[in-house]
Write an enzyme that holds these catalytic residues in place. Structure first.
Site, short mmCIF file in Angstrom:
data_model
loop_
_atom_site.label_atom_id
_atom_site.label_comp_id
_atom_site.label_asym_id
_atom_site.label_seq_id
_atom_site.Cartn_x
_atom_site.Cartn_y
_atom_site.Cartn_z
N ARG A 12 -20.57 74.08 -40.46
CA ARG A 12 -19.65 74.50 -39.40
C ARG A 12 -18.34 74.97 -40.03
NH1 ARG A 12 -22.19 70.17 -36.17
NH2 ARG A 12 -20.96 68.58 -37.21
N PHE A 27 -27.79 77.80 -29.23
CA PHE A 27 -28.09 76.36 -29.34
C PHE A 27 -26.80 75.63 -29.72
CE2 PHE A 27 -31.76 78.88 -30.79
CZ PHE A 27 -32.75 78.49 -29.89
N CYS A 63 -34.30 72.80 -38.78
CA CYS A 63 -34.22 71.37 -39.10
C CYS A 63 -35.60 70.75 -38.94
CB CYS A 63 -33.17 70.65 -38.26
SG CYS A 63 -33.45 70.80 -36.50
N ASP A 88 -29.05 77.80 -34.45
CA ASP A 88 -29.28 76.43 -34.92
C ASP A 88 -30.16 75.68 -33.93
OD1 ASP A 88 -29.10 74.07 -36.35
OD2 ASP A 88 -27.18 73.49 -35.46
N1 SAH Z 1 -25.40 73.54 -33.54
C1 SAH Z 1 -25.21 72.26 -32.90
C2 SAH Z 1 -26.49 71.43 -32.86
C3 SAH Z 1 -27.66 72.13 -32.16
S1 SAH Z 1 -28.87 71.02 -31.58
C4 SAH Z 1 -24.06 71.53 -33.58
O1 SAH Z 1 -23.55 71.99 -34.61
O2 SAH Z 1 -23.67 70.48 -33.09
C5 SAH Z 1 -29.94 72.02 -30.67
C6 SAH Z 1 -29.46 72.39 -29.27
O3 SAH Z 1 -30.40 73.31 -28.71
C7 SAH Z 1 -29.37 71.26 -28.26
O4 SAH Z 1 -28.06 71.23 -27.74
C8 SAH Z 1 -30.37 71.62 -27.14
O5 SAH Z 1 -29.87 71.32 -25.83
C9 SAH Z 1 -30.49 73.11 -27.30
N2 SAH Z 1 -31.74 73.74 -26.89
C10 SAH Z 1 -33.01 73.34 -27.12
N3 SAH Z 1 -33.90 74.27 -26.68
C11 SAH Z 1 -33.16 75.30 -26.17
C12 SAH Z 1 -33.49 76.57 -25.59
N4 SAH Z 1 -34.75 76.97 -25.47
N5 SAH Z 1 -32.47 77.35 -25.19
C13 SAH Z 1 -31.19 76.96 -25.32
N6 SAH Z 1 -30.83 75.80 -25.89
C14 SAH Z 1 -31.79 74.97 -26.30
#
Ligand code: SAH
Length: 393
Positions: A209, A225, A337, A297
């Site tokens: 980040r 995401f 991940c 992500d």
């Molecule tokens: N980048 C973030 C962590 C991402 S975790 C950080 O730095 O904190 C993955 C995220 O993807 C979660 O918040 C989950 O709600 C979301 N997610 C999962 N499937 C999804 C989809 N199909 N479309 C949009 N968001 C999604």
């Protein structure tokens, strides 16, 4: 003495200090261990291999605590292991009050995850061995860290494989303050310890980040995401011209907006959209939108090697769309991940996406998990987070 004797030739991985003993490798069990009880593991020829925690229902039938025949697996043993993990963190993490203190197998404590968020700790018990001693571990952790409380977030699917039900709630000390915030590289962020995803926050992406934030100046950023907006805040802090953040979770987006309000950042440059990224990227494409920096992500599409095929399609899909939405010279920060996805395969998928997007693209940087998520050389499975920074054109 309760003892596991392995089949001939099956001692190799333990001799290499890999901590897992699969049920199929076991020739004989002498005694009747309870879940989590310490058992002795020996090779067919009688040679000592390890002390391990027994897990009656799991394919991973035991996980090694120690490869030293003379070590006692008592409270003092666990205190030493915890102390060792904590000492290592001190020099690894400087810029955050959110730190992973214990990272399971890689810290010699299979199945134990402990995250620190300011004054409180969050514990995950992912194995029968940890489950059986989590109270003691919580007390020891409080004594060693001075934390005011330990909250348990053992509501993860992998517990099923150990025959353990999901459990959440206070393990020791006091409940976390509400709201609870951490400070990461000068940015304040809410952490929802009780109801947020995982232990409330994704500490493994901390350094990434920060790095990507420093690349955001003057750019139009798309953060897919986004969860609670970690990358979005870093990009705004780094001087992004605009940041569009997308997630399918309304709760995550609420926290993301609250996080923005917590910090002296130009909120007018930020927008948040609740949507399925797979559909939303197509919408943006159809609208002819484009960006200078795109972050992908996603959650793990391939929890295990069996899911790799379908996961590969999903990764290719979003990366192909991401590359198309990128302006020439733009940057794609793309992550996986998935434990089941190797760095090599991930790179191939991104290469395939670039071919289909008909663009020139080059890797300019690689990302891993933050250093408080170490990877034991004896346990390569711990190397789950991989990322590429790709420049288009
Ligand atoms: N980048 C973030 C962590 C991402 S975790 C950080 O730095 O904190 C993955 C995220 O993807 C979660 O918040 C989950 O709600 C979301 N997610 C999962 N499937 C999804 C989809 N199909 N479309 C949009 N968001 C999604």
């Amino acid at each position: 003495m309760i003892r596991i004797t392995l089949k001939p030739g099956r001692e190799k991985s333990l001799l290499h200090r890999h901590p897992w003993i699969f049920s199929g490798a076991i020739a004989r069990l002498d005694g009747v261990p309870t879940a989590g009880e310490t058992v002795e593991v020996r090779a067919q020829d009688g040679r000592f291999l390890a002390w391990a925690a027994y897990s009656p229902q799991s394919q991973i039938r035991a996980r090694a605590w120690s490869f030293d025949e003379h070590e006692n697996i008592d409270d003092d043993f666990f205190r030493r292991r915890l102390e060792n993990a904590l000492t290592q963190r001190e020099e690894l993490v400087e810029a955050s009050t959110g730190v992973r203190l214990v990272h399971g197998e890689s810290d010699g404590l299979p199945g134990l995850v402990v995250d620190r968020y300011g004054p409180v700790l969050v514990l995950q018990a992912l194995s029968a061995g940890v489950e059986a001693r989590k109270q003691t571990l919580a007390q020891q952790l409080m004594a060693l860290t001075g934390a005011v409380g330990v909250y348990e977030r053992s509501d993860v699917d992998v517990r099923q494989l150990e025959g353990l039900p999901p459990v959440t709630g206070l393990l020791a000390g006091a409940l976390p303050p509400d709201p609870l915030t951490i400070d990461e590289y000068g940015l304040r962020m809410h952490v929802d310890v009780a109801a947020g995803q995982k232990t409330g926050f994704y500490l493994d992406q901390r350094e990434n980040r920060h790095r990507i934030g420093r690349l955001a100046a003057g750019r139009d950023v798309l953060n897919c995401f986004c969860f609670t907006g970690g990358f979005s805040l870093a990009a705004l802090h780094g001087g992004a011209r605009s940041v569009l953040s997308v997630d399918s979770s309304a709760e995550a987006l609420q926290l993301a907006e609250a996080n923005l309000a917590l910090n002296p950042l130009p909120a007018e440059r930020a927008s948040f959209v609740e949507a399925d990224v797979f559909k939303y990227l197509r919408l943006l494409r159809d609208q002819g939108k484009s960006f200078d920096l795109i972050i992908l992500d996603p959650p793990k599409f391939a929890p295990t090697a069996q899911h790799v095929q379908s996961a590969a399609r999903a990764y290719k899909d979003i990366n192909l769309l991401g590359l198309k939405l990128l302006r020439p010279g733009g940057l794609l920060a793309t992550f996986t991940c998935s434990g089941g996805m190797s760095a090599e395969l991930f790179q191939k998928i991104i290469a395939g996406a670039a071919v289909d997007a008909r663009c020139d693209a080059r890797i300019v940087e690689r990302f891993t998990a933050a250093p408080d998520h170490p990877v034991s050389l004896a346990f390569p499975e711990g190397d789950y987070l991989k990322g590429l920074l790709v420049r288009k054109g």
